[in-house]
Design an enzyme around this catalytic site. Structure first.
Site, PDB file in Angstrom:
ATOM      1  N   ASN A   9       0.869  -1.182   0.000  1.00  0.00           N
ATOM      2  CA  ASN A   9       0.000   0.000   0.000  1.00  0.00           C
ATOM      3  C   ASN A   9       0.901   1.224   0.000  1.00  0.00           C
ATOM      4  OD1 ASN A   9      -1.781   2.056   0.480  1.00  0.00           O
ATOM      5  ND2 ASN A   9      -2.405   1.349   2.525  1.00  0.00           N
ATOM      6  N   TRP A  10       0.976   1.866  -1.148  1.00  0.00           N
ATOM      7  CA  TRP A  10       1.903   3.000  -1.277  1.00  0.00           C
ATOM      8  C   TRP A  10       1.335   4.263  -0.633  1.00  0.00           C
ATOM      9  CZ3 TRP A  10       3.969   2.591  -7.073  1.00  0.00           C
ATOM     10  CH2 TRP A  10       4.566   1.332  -7.237  1.00  0.00           C
ATOM     11  N   LYS A  11       0.094   4.225  -0.232  1.00  0.00           N
ATOM     12  CA  LYS A  11      -0.568   5.389   0.391  1.00  0.00           C
ATOM     13  C   LYS A  11      -0.374   6.623  -0.500  1.00  0.00           C
ATOM     14  CE  LYS A  11      -0.063   3.172   4.842  1.00  0.00           C
ATOM     15  NZ  LYS A  11       0.082   3.281   6.284  1.00  0.00           N
ATOM     16  N   HIS A  94      -9.487   1.333   5.113  1.00  0.00           N
ATOM     17  CA  HIS A  94      -8.201   1.490   5.792  1.00  0.00           C
ATOM     18  C   HIS A  94      -8.377   2.436   6.984  1.00  0.00           C
ATOM     19  CE1 HIS A  94      -4.040   2.558   6.602  1.00  0.00           C
ATOM     20  NE2 HIS A  94      -3.706   1.464   5.949  1.00  0.00           N
ATOM     21  N   GLU A  96      -6.651   4.787   8.037  1.00  0.00           N
ATOM     22  CA  GLU A  96      -6.405   6.204   7.737  1.00  0.00           C
ATOM     23  C   GLU A  96      -7.641   6.830   7.111  1.00  0.00           C
ATOM     24  OE1 GLU A  96      -2.766   5.481   5.624  1.00  0.00           O
ATOM     25  OE2 GLU A  96      -1.841   4.941   7.549  1.00  0.00           O
ATOM     26  N   GLU A 166      -5.163  -4.577  10.792  1.00  0.00           N
ATOM     27  CA  GLU A 166      -4.141  -3.547  10.942  1.00  0.00           C
ATOM     28  C   GLU A 166      -4.371  -2.803  12.255  1.00  0.00           C
ATOM     29  OE1 GLU A 166      -2.283  -2.577   6.813  1.00  0.00           O
ATOM     30  OE2 GLU A 166      -3.721  -1.048   7.378  1.00  0.00           O
ATOM     31  N   GLY A 172       2.896   2.499  10.826  1.00  0.00           N
ATOM     32  CA  GLY A 172       3.850   3.586  10.633  1.00  0.00           C
ATOM     33  C   GLY A 172       4.574   3.986  11.913  1.00  0.00           C
ATOM     34  N   SER A 212       3.803  -2.037  10.206  1.00  0.00           N
ATOM     35  CA  SER A 212       5.259  -2.132  10.342  1.00  0.00           C
ATOM     36  C   SER A 212       5.818  -3.496   9.951  1.00  0.00           C
ATOM     37  CB  SER A 212       5.694  -1.752  11.766  1.00  0.00           C
ATOM     38  OG  SER A 212       5.271  -0.435  12.067  1.00  0.00           O
ATOM     39  N   GLY A 233       3.070  -1.079   4.276  1.00  0.00           N
ATOM     40  CA  GLY A 233       3.092   0.353   3.961  1.00  0.00           C
ATOM     41  C   GLY A 233       4.507   0.794   3.633  1.00  0.00           C
ATOM     42  N   GLY A 234       5.171   1.381   4.623  1.00  0.00           N
ATOM     43  CA  GLY A 234       6.498   1.978   4.419  1.00  0.00           C
ATOM     44  C   GLY A 234       7.483   1.098   3.659  1.00  0.00           C
TER      45      GLY A 234
END
Ligand code: 13P
Length: 250
Positions: A9-11, A94, A96, A166, A172, A212, A233-234
């Site tokens: 997930n590149w957000k 998600h 976010e 999640e 993150g 993470s 993610g990251g």
């Protein structure tokens, strides 16, 4: 047997040129094929990323979607728009989006239904806050998110979809849930699904962990019996790290 999934997930990261570059870096790497690998770039790069992975085993996913096919919904993206650029998956609900953009359980449910109606596989995210974890309230919260997301879906539909656990406190933050915590919640999600859609659907549904996930913790997570994959993610923004996650040791 549930085929594992590793989804990036590149957000809201990567402009068009970086998205293309990152995709090409990934395509150039040796990637194990035991997991389905899904790239979820921002909307504006979906078509370009889709073209670059067309002849590879990599698959394309979006990060959100509206449930209507078209109409006066300024700023929204429809299921048919996603399928027209080759999307097969869509992340829904998600944390976010829930926390920062007022996403609600009923909307996640409408979106899940619409995605399935258009041949897209939803990746439905659920997860508790740090307070809910500390006060041992996560079960009620996760159960209500799962039940709300799956209202009016048939057992056959539920069997095809993907859930993602999640924990908000692990996104993150560098804090990962322990393998035991992640597996316990993924198992709880499966049991909840069994009460709604029956044993076969619960056994078929794939449940990912996200929060993470990195090259150095992915193998232990993937070894847990109820964790069928990772939503990353990251670490999905660096080709080397993402390839190392995809190539986790069994
Ligand atoms: P991080 O891997 O950066 O913690 O993000 C997890 C996530 O939210 C994936 O959807």
């Amino acid at each position: 047997m549930r085929k594992p999934i590793i989804a990036g997930n590149w957000k809201m990261n990567t402009d068009l040129s970086r998205a293309c570059e990152l995709t090409e870096e990934l395509v150039g790497k040796e990637l194990a094929t035991r997991a389905e690998v899904i790239l979820c770039p921002p909307f504006i790069s979906l078509a370009a990323v889709g073209e670059r992975i067309a002849d590879t085993p990599l698959k394309l996913g979006a990060q959100n979607m509206h449930w209507e096919e078209s109409g006066a919904f300024t700023g929204e993206i429809s299921p048919t728009m996603l399928t027209s650029v080759g999307c097969e998956y869509v992340i829904l609900g998600h944390s976010e989006r829930r926390q920062l953009f007022s996403e609600t359980d009923p909307r996640v449910n409408k979106k899940a239904k619409a995605a399935l109606d258009h041949g897209l596989t939803p990746i439905i995210c659920v997860g508790e806050t740090l307070r809910q974890r500390e006060e041992d309230e996560w079960r009620g919260h996760i159960e209500s998110q799962v039940k709300a997301a799956l209202i009016n879906l048939s057992a056959e539909e539920v069997a095809t979809l993907v859930m993602a656990y999640e924990p908000i406190w692990a996104i993150g933050t560098g804090k990962t849930a322990t393998v035991e915590q992640a597996n316990e919640v993924c198992r709880f999600i499966r049991v909840t699904i069994e009460t709604i859609a029956g044993h076969d659907a619960a056994e078929a549904v794939r449940i990912l962990y996200g929060g993470s996930v990195k090259p150095d913790n992915v193998s232990a997570l993937m070894a847990a019996p109820h964790i069928d994959g990772a939503l990353v993610g990251g670490a999905s923004l660096k080709a080397g790290d993402f390839a190392a996650v995809v190539n986790y040791e069994k």
